[in-house]
Design an enzyme around this catalytic site. Structure first.
Site, PDB file in Angstrom:
ATOM      1  N   ASP A 140     -11.921  51.452  14.987  1.00 51.68           N
ATOM      2  CA  ASP A 140     -10.815  50.901  15.624  1.00 51.68           C
ATOM      3  C   ASP A 140     -10.948  51.330  17.296  1.00 51.68           C
ATOM      4  O   ASP A 140     -10.902  50.367  18.095  1.00 51.68           O
ATOM      5  CB  ASP A 140      -9.580  51.568  15.273  1.00 51.68           C
ATOM      6  CG  ASP A 140      -9.102  51.200  13.878  1.00 51.68           C
ATOM      7  OD1 ASP A 140      -9.983  50.427  13.332  1.00 51.68           O
ATOM      8  OD2 ASP A 140      -8.032  51.413  13.263  1.00 51.68           O
ATOM      9  N   SER A 178      -2.019  51.360  17.051  1.00 52.88           N
ATOM     10  CA  SER A 178      -2.897  52.402  16.871  1.00 52.88           C
ATOM     11  C   SER A 178      -2.006  53.545  16.581  1.00 52.88           C
ATOM     12  O   SER A 178      -0.929  53.768  16.869  1.00 52.88           O
ATOM     13  CB  SER A 178      -3.802  52.803  18.084  1.00 52.88           C
ATOM     14  OG  SER A 178      -4.557  53.794  17.950  1.00 52.88           O
TER      15      SER A 178
END
Length: 567
Positions: free
Chosen positions: A92, A481
């Site tokens: 990510d 996130s």
């Protein structure tokens, strides 16, 4: 007379692998395995898979090849034969803000599928999954749930914080300072200096972002041995932990203790409590829903809210607090949190873990470092309720998740600024289009629309970097996130691409987010929403072939964990 080499009695613990290795009919399979280096004695023992996601695209899983050798040592010492294999991983942190971010959540499904395929294809009797970055943990958990053979997960550990001018820094700081650099608050040279020290070595992101949220979930839900996950990646004790995990899996194999015995409804509720108490990532909601669907455990998105409401935040963790995951270990480990939650009956202490102890027994064994400030007492928590909440309303009829940790805001009302992609929004933020009071809306970034439901850290960090985090709200059908903080609403369901009401929202419409009432609404009459949707057509798909297109055709809504189902 020559002894028949195929006449030996199979080990009773070879419940699956005997069909692969035993008898003269399996001479061809044994010949292939002997070419790898396995002996007759090796093949007479239970075969235990050791799955890794080692890859050079990130630090998060970088120590797994070394740890795998110690896991294998423990398996051999306990009478098993380890067989190592690997699968994929998508970072990510590296892919954030690019089209590569669409692949992250998709990788969770591929990780689960590939671990399942290798294990089923080679009839392993047990399984150890070394896990690190965000999607490797739920992917491995989902595979274990599907397979339902004795197994466990071991987190390869958190990264150490970087150091800059005597203070701890993490990847979160880098993303936020990108926003500061964009508006001239810091120089490119200052940003470069930060990026060069923020990630000092192997291990997953150091705050209570998604990786460490999932690590805590693994311990609270019982799929990781107590106390081993919290050991940092490069700590000398991590190798011993890996060997211990190898010995533990062999005990599970001998006793035939399977994930279905451990992953009870009570264990899921314990896991949700850990997300609340640690101020964890919104992604914990998504992944626990997905795991429950794999097992058939009844769990709905609204059920999270009751647990989050009654469970206080007791760990003072980044991205909104003071400490990182290495500090949790130094303070005494995750069992400190367990102990405090047990004192108020906020978790079920009778649930079983893979190392044979109950959750309550793990708490009894905790050794607290005198004077530690990382984990508060249950009487004086950091915050009175968990850091997430579930909202519904005419903008999200099937629910969405708001992150509360890191701010005290419970209400926001303002005009919508609507963007049909993350890049469009990022450009608008950099151009100064977003103003205090706005509700920034990013749509067509859901599981189907993106496809892949990317995280929005680039946007949220830019908003923080530009000093707007206290005055704007952000709403998206994508994800956030674990490093995100601020007044942020994600996982809006139904998503825009499937015709959810968020597709009818227009710039200038007023949006109200009322956490106390658990509502998110646009100030548009229902008849007008319906009329807009009648005239609405989805945009052309962003991809029409390959893995992302396959995912888009099979994925379920975020309120169902964004898992894939056969058509």
């Amino acid at each position: 007379m020559t002894e028949n080499p195929y006449a030996r009695t199979s080990d009773p613990a070879k419940r699956y692998s005997a069909a692969l290795t035993d008898g003269y009919e399996r001479a061809g399979a044994r010949a292939m395995l002997k070419a790898v280096g396995f002996t007759d004695d090796d093949l007479a023992r239970p075969l235990v898979g050791v799955a890794t996601e080692w890859i050079e695209t990130m630090p998060c899983n970088l120590n797994q090849r070394e740890l795998a050798q110690h896991v294998k040592k423990g398996i051999r010492a306990a009478g098993g034969t380890p067989i190592e294999f690997n699968t994929v991983s998508v970072s990510d942190g590296v892919s954030m803000g690019t089209t590569g971010m669409r692949c992250s959540l998709v990788s969770r499904e591929l990780i689960a599928d590939s671990i399942e395929l290798v294990t089923r294809g080679h009839l392993f009797d047990g399984l150890v999954c070394l896990v690190g970055c965000d999607k490797t943990m739920p992917g491995a958990m989902m595979a274990l749930a599907r397979l339902d053979i004795p197994g466990l997960c071991l987190y390869n550990g958190t990264i150490a914080p970087g150091k800059l001018d005597g203070r701890d820094v993490t990847i979160q700081d880098v993303y936020e300072q990108i926003g500061a650099c964009a508006v001239g608050k810091i120089t490119p040279a200052e940003l470069h200096r930060l990026e060069s020290v923020a990630c000092p070595g192997a291990g997953a992101c150091g705050g209570q972002f998604t990786a460490n949220t999932m690590s805590a979930i693994l311990e609270f839900i019982g799929l990781s041995p107590g106390g081993l996950n919290a050991i940092p990646a490069l700590h000398p004790a991590k190798e011993q932990a890996a060997e211990q995990a190898g010995r533990i899996v062999m005990d599970l194999v001998r006793k035939d203790i399977r994930p279905s015995r451990i992953l009870t409804r009570a264990a899921f509720e314990n896991a949700i409590a850990s997300v609340a108490a640690m101020g964890g990532s919104t992604n914990g909601v998504l992944h626990l829903l997905a795991l429950a669907r794999e097992l058939g455990v009844p769990l709905e998105i609204d059920e999270f809210d009751a647990i989050l409401e009654r469970t206080p935040v007791i760990a003072d963790m980044k991205p909104w607090g003071r400490f990182v995951a290495t500090d949790v270990y130094e303070a005494g480990g995750l069992s400190l949190v367990t102990r405090e939650l047990l004192r108020k009956g906020l978790v079920d202490g009778d649930t079983l873990t893979v190392d044979g102890r109950t959750l309550a027994e793990l708490a009894e064994d905790v050794r607290e470092t005198p004077g530690q400030q990382v984990v508060a007492t249950i009487e004086k928590p950091v915050k009175p309720r968990g850091g997430l909440a579930i909202l519904h309303g005419n903008l999200a009829p099937e629910g969405c998740v708001i992150k509360l940790a890191g701010h005290g805001r419970m209400h926001h009302e303002g005009p919508a600024k609507v963007y049909d992609s993350e890049p469009d929004c990022f450009a608008a933020v950099k151009a100064g289009e977003v103003e205090p009071g706005d509700v920034v809306v990013i749509r067509y970034e859901g599981p189907v629309g993106a496809p892949g439901m990317p995280e929005m850290l680039q946007i949220t960090a830019a908003i923080v970097g530009e000093g707007l985090s206290d005055s704007v709200a952000l709403v998206t059908d994508g994800r956030f996130s674990g490093a995100t903080y601020g007044f942020m609403v994600g996982h809006v369901c139904p998503e825009a691409y499937t015709g959810g009401p968020i597709a009818a929202l227009r710039t200038g419409d007023r949006v109200t987010i009322d956490v106390g009432a658990r509502r998110i609404d646009m100030d548009v009459p229902g008849t007008e929403i319906e009329a807009r949707l009648r005239d609405w057509l989805p945009p052309p798909p962003r991809v029409t072939a390959g893995v992302l297109a396959k995912y888009a055709s099979l994925v379920q809504p975020a309120s169902e964990g964004a898992i894939t189902r056969p058509v």
